[in-house]
Scaffold this motif. Structure first.
Motif, mmCIF file in Angstrom:
data_model
loop_
_atom_site.group_PDB
_atom_site.id
_atom_site.type_symbol
_atom_site.label_atom_id
_atom_site.label_comp_id
_atom_site.label_asym_id
_atom_site.label_seq_id
_atom_site.Cartn_x
_atom_site.Cartn_y
_atom_site.Cartn_z
ATOM 1 N N LYS A 1 0.817 -1.226 0.057
ATOM 2 C CA LYS A 1 0.005 0.012 -0.016
ATOM 3 C C LYS A 1 0.776 1.222 0.041
ATOM 4 C CE LYS A 1 -4.448 -1.758 1.026
ATOM 5 N NZ LYS A 1 -5.341 -1.513 1.715
ATOM 6 N N ALA B 1 2.541 1.942 3.204
ATOM 7 C CA ALA B 1 1.738 2.357 4.569
ATOM 8 C C ALA B 1 1.917 1.329 5.173
ATOM 9 C CB ALA B 1 0.276 2.775 4.054
ATOM 10 N N LYS C 1 -4.607 5.455 11.740
ATOM 11 C CA LYS C 1 -3.920 6.815 11.017
ATOM 12 C C LYS C 1 -3.642 6.094 9.358
ATOM 13 C CE LYS C 1 -1.929 8.246 15.179
ATOM 14 N NZ LYS C 1 -0.701 8.367 16.208
ATOM 15 N N GLY C 2 -4.039 4.964 9.149
ATOM 16 C CA GLY C 2 -3.866 4.750 7.840
ATOM 17 C C GLY C 2 -2.448 4.342 7.154
ATOM 18 N N SER C 3 -1.582 4.272 8.132
ATOM 19 C CA SER C 3 -0.070 4.150 7.975
ATOM 20 C C SER C 3 0.619 3.440 9.035
ATOM 21 C CB SER C 3 0.618 5.235 7.260
ATOM 22 O OG SER C 3 2.092 4.758 7.486
#
Lengths: 502, 502
Positions: free
Chosen positions: A406, A409, A497-499
């Motif tokens: 990703k 990430a 937080k997506g990462s």
């Protein structure tokens, strides 16, 4: 096309898929053929799905418990999941609709080592099987079944089921006959050694013998196996393949491997295919594969004269290579053996062969524990498949993966694996585009620097920070230093937080 | 006593342990006999420890890398750890002084599946072995070695080592001769099936053949194996044993087992001995054991005519039973076979036998992942031993444990296992004093209630609270619900507050 059904007894049972679906009832335990998109039944799943939809429209319950060899395809797992027709599923799947249902909790999925799956049916852990639905290439005069593009758990399911439905698929080349080597491990308490000493040894028959009295329907189909094409190799895959070859070269230099002694096991995917492409230009000759599925890269190696023989239980070919196989099966069957899953993935034979296993992964932790199945510890992707069968019994077991996913990430190296499918006792080598971490002979603390070295540079400092914190948090008790308070921070960062970087 | 050394060539190499220690140098890779307190060298370890102490007193470095079969005893692992004479240790230990050094980070310990340990030496993962130090009962005229109370990795170490030191222990009964069955799996690439079809099959010789030119010293000893006595059975052990028998009875009722078809594998300890005591009064007859070590309870079963044969690699007897064995070895050798560890723990043979494995554990999580080795994920207790070899290949694999430890401060069932040695794919049944959780055929979510039912009542609500939280925290992605923020709260409570209850 009924020349493919040479048995008069079974030809008399020809009917449509919709008619055959009458033999599949709500609550049934159903064993199907099918392995990595090959050899699954093409017609019955849709017929069963339609039956389920009709029942549901009337407010009636209708689900089956569905057992296969491994993953199937949209017109099997997909249609059944979409119709909400599956209550329980084992041992492996990779269908997007089915995966969604599983992770939503509306479908039950048990992720079983493939070598155990048919065995557990044989051992009676699932009770009586109601129906077996098996695709074949041809039925002989005696009523024997010629397997199509895979064998999987067909023997166990055909033996256990009260009723048998056979799909005869005209799309499958008749020249596949002779590729399968059918030998059944005697049942307990009379099990005996599996007499395979070399990858290509043939020990059985080219057909499966069944009790023809149990056959309730024969259905004709003409539909292709459905395998996804592989992506073109990218730079990262090429680098991983290079590192894998460096690792092999190191084994040769250390005197543990010879250029004509490499026996391959390979998981499915783009990176393994890149590794096989790399082998085309390597010094390795007379390569053999004792593995689960035949992939595009193996056919290339055979065509190039680099691979002498591959043993597997099924194909996992791109549409282009599946067509090629159908055209050239008469040639390929000299170099390919398709075995029952209990034998292709047998701990006994795997250890005897002395193969080098390489499988993909979702993540590894700094001590070499491997997560093959769950994103963030909770969401299952596909399943463990045969990776445990091979990893646990290989001469050398390796895991290969890009260092990040990703767009960076997600790191493939984490402090604590959020689900563990292969333990620190099993993984020997971890390979990314940054090199290989050879964990053999190393205590946990000595593994950390190796694992950090194959992590993406963006994550190395974060991993070192974690290890420092772990060393401080448990100063007097630390064979395996961990700070349990922050062990899953990478994953919590990803969720919140997506990462994983936070 | 030199009549125990019938070979004139080897008798000529007789010397004291201190003299023999000259052949062991700083940095050496040393392979020793020894398995669960039996058959370890009695004299050389102290002599090497003394040599290390002398070197350290002079400011010189002196450590060895030490490989054995499994755990040894205070006069082997203990004295060497106390002298800080060990740099690296594999594959298993259980010595308090050594454990402390390992967890303090001053000693390196690699916890390897026992069936892999000798194999990895044979496969060259450790490079050349400098010295093998092996205890025997007797040396024959031809220079063959008669194993004492265990075989372990002796074949691999004697074959790999450049130098061999033999200890001849007069304490071991001469009548042990004939108990060992020595057969070596041919090396790669010529491995063949292990021709054992039944637990008691003998396929080899009663002696180990060596290159006598490599023998640099023969040392005479007269010292007992050191095994701890078992505690008297308590109420909890008796209840666990009862639940294990209920589980076996259930298998009989289900038609998967017969009263004369039970093949046992059993980990070491008080609870397994309680289980064996329970079998004395059960309906099971003609019990067989294909296992790692011969325990007190097995001798009782043999004496009572309930067990026909036990195959293992070593003894793990209490002092009382070890004496009995020395007196009655001529009788027991009719019912006991001692095999090389590669065979006693062979995945191939284990799967063929169809045995029921039962091993201890530190903790299991609500999905059936098992921690066999690390307290709070960081502090190693002993090691995985052979539990993985058996669990992974058994007909049925079970784990048994009291539901709590330390007066209730530690629960054996936790939300997330702090270290995972056996995965959800491997554990089938978990047994405590509260019953058995049969996880076969169950998806992860369906395992939770079963696992909670065998937890101690004090912890059930806490486990249910965790599961509820897990269901809520990841609503859309949950094949295996977890709340990673609080997954280790039980362990953090233990570290911070002295109890998992918090």
């Amino acid at each position: 096309m009924s020349e493919r059904i040479a048995s008069a007894e079974l030809r008399a049972k020809l009917m449509s898929a919709d008619e055959a679906a009458q033999f599949v009832n709500n609550g049934d335990l159903v064993g199907m053929s099918g392995f990595t998109g090959a050899a699954y039944p093409k017609a019955l799943p849709t017929a069963i799905a339609n039956k389920a939809k009709e029942a549901h429209a009337k407010g009636d319950a209708f689900t089956i418990d569905m057992l296969t060899g491994a993953s199937t395809a949209p017109d099997c797992d997909g249609v059944l999941a979409e119709a909400e027709a599956v209550n329980y599923r084992m041992p492996y799947q990779s269908d997007p609709i089915m995966r969604k249902a599983i992770n939503a909790g509306s479908m039950k999925y048990q992720d079983i080592h493939l070598s155990h799956s048919g065995l557990q049916v044989e051992q009676g852990f699932f009770g009586e099987m109601d129906v077996a639905i098996v695709e074949v290439t041809r039925i002989t005069e005696e009523g024997h079944l010629i397997p199509s593009s895979g064998v999987g758990n067909n023997l166990e399911y055909l033996a256990a089921a009260k009723k048998i439905i056979i799909e005869v698929n005209e799309w499958q080349a008749l020249e596949l006959e002779g590729m399968a080597d059918i030998w059944s491990v005697p049942h307990l308490p009379n099990r005996t050694p599996i007499p395979i000493n070399n990858v290509g040894d043939r020990i059985g028959n080219p057909y499966i013998q069944i009790d023809t009295n149990k056959v309730v329907a024969v259905v004709e189909t003409n539909a292709p196996d459905r395998n996804a094409p592989f992506k073109p190799f990218d730079d990262v895959s090429a680098k991983i393949a290079g590192n894998f070859l460096d690792f092999l070269e190191g084994e040769v230099a250390a005197g543990r491997l010879t250029y004509d002694g490499y026996i391959m096991q390979s998981g499915v995917g783009n990176v393994p295919n890149a590794v096989m492409a790399g082998l085309l230009d390597s010094k390795f000759e007379n390569i053999q594969a004792y593995t689960e599925v035949v992939q595009d890269g193996m056919l290339d190696l055979i065509d190039a004269g680099k691979m002498t023989v591959a043993s597997a239980t099924s194909f996992a070919l791109s549409p282009e290579y599946a067509d090629k196989m159908n055209r050239e099966a008469a040639t390929y069957r000299k170099s390919l053996v398709l075995r029952p899953l209990q034998i292709s993935n047998s701990p006994e034979v795997i250890r005897r062969m002395g193969l080098i296993a390489s499988n993909g992964m979702i993540e590894a932790d700094i001590y070499g524990n491997i997560n093959s199945t769950h994103v963030n510890g909770t969401r299952v992707m596909n399943g463990i498949g045969g990776s445990g069968d091979f990893t646990r019994n290989a001469f050398i077991s390796s895991f290969i993966s890009p260092s990040v996913a990703k767009d960076g990430a997600i790191s493939a190296v984490v402090p604590f694996a959020s689900h563990i499918d292969h333990t620190e006792h099993d993984a020997m080598v971890v390979i990314t585009e940054y090199g290989f971490a050879d964990l053999r002979g190393l205590a946990p603390r000595d593994r950390v620097a190796k694992m950090v070295s194959v992590a993406h540079p963006d994550y190395r400092a974060l991993l070192e920070e974690y290890y420092d914190r772990a060393l401080k948090s448990t100063t007097s008790f630390q064979q395996t230093p961990h700070d349990l308070k922050t062990a899953f921070n990478f994953h919590l960062n990803m969720i919140e937080k997506g990462s994983m970087k936070g």
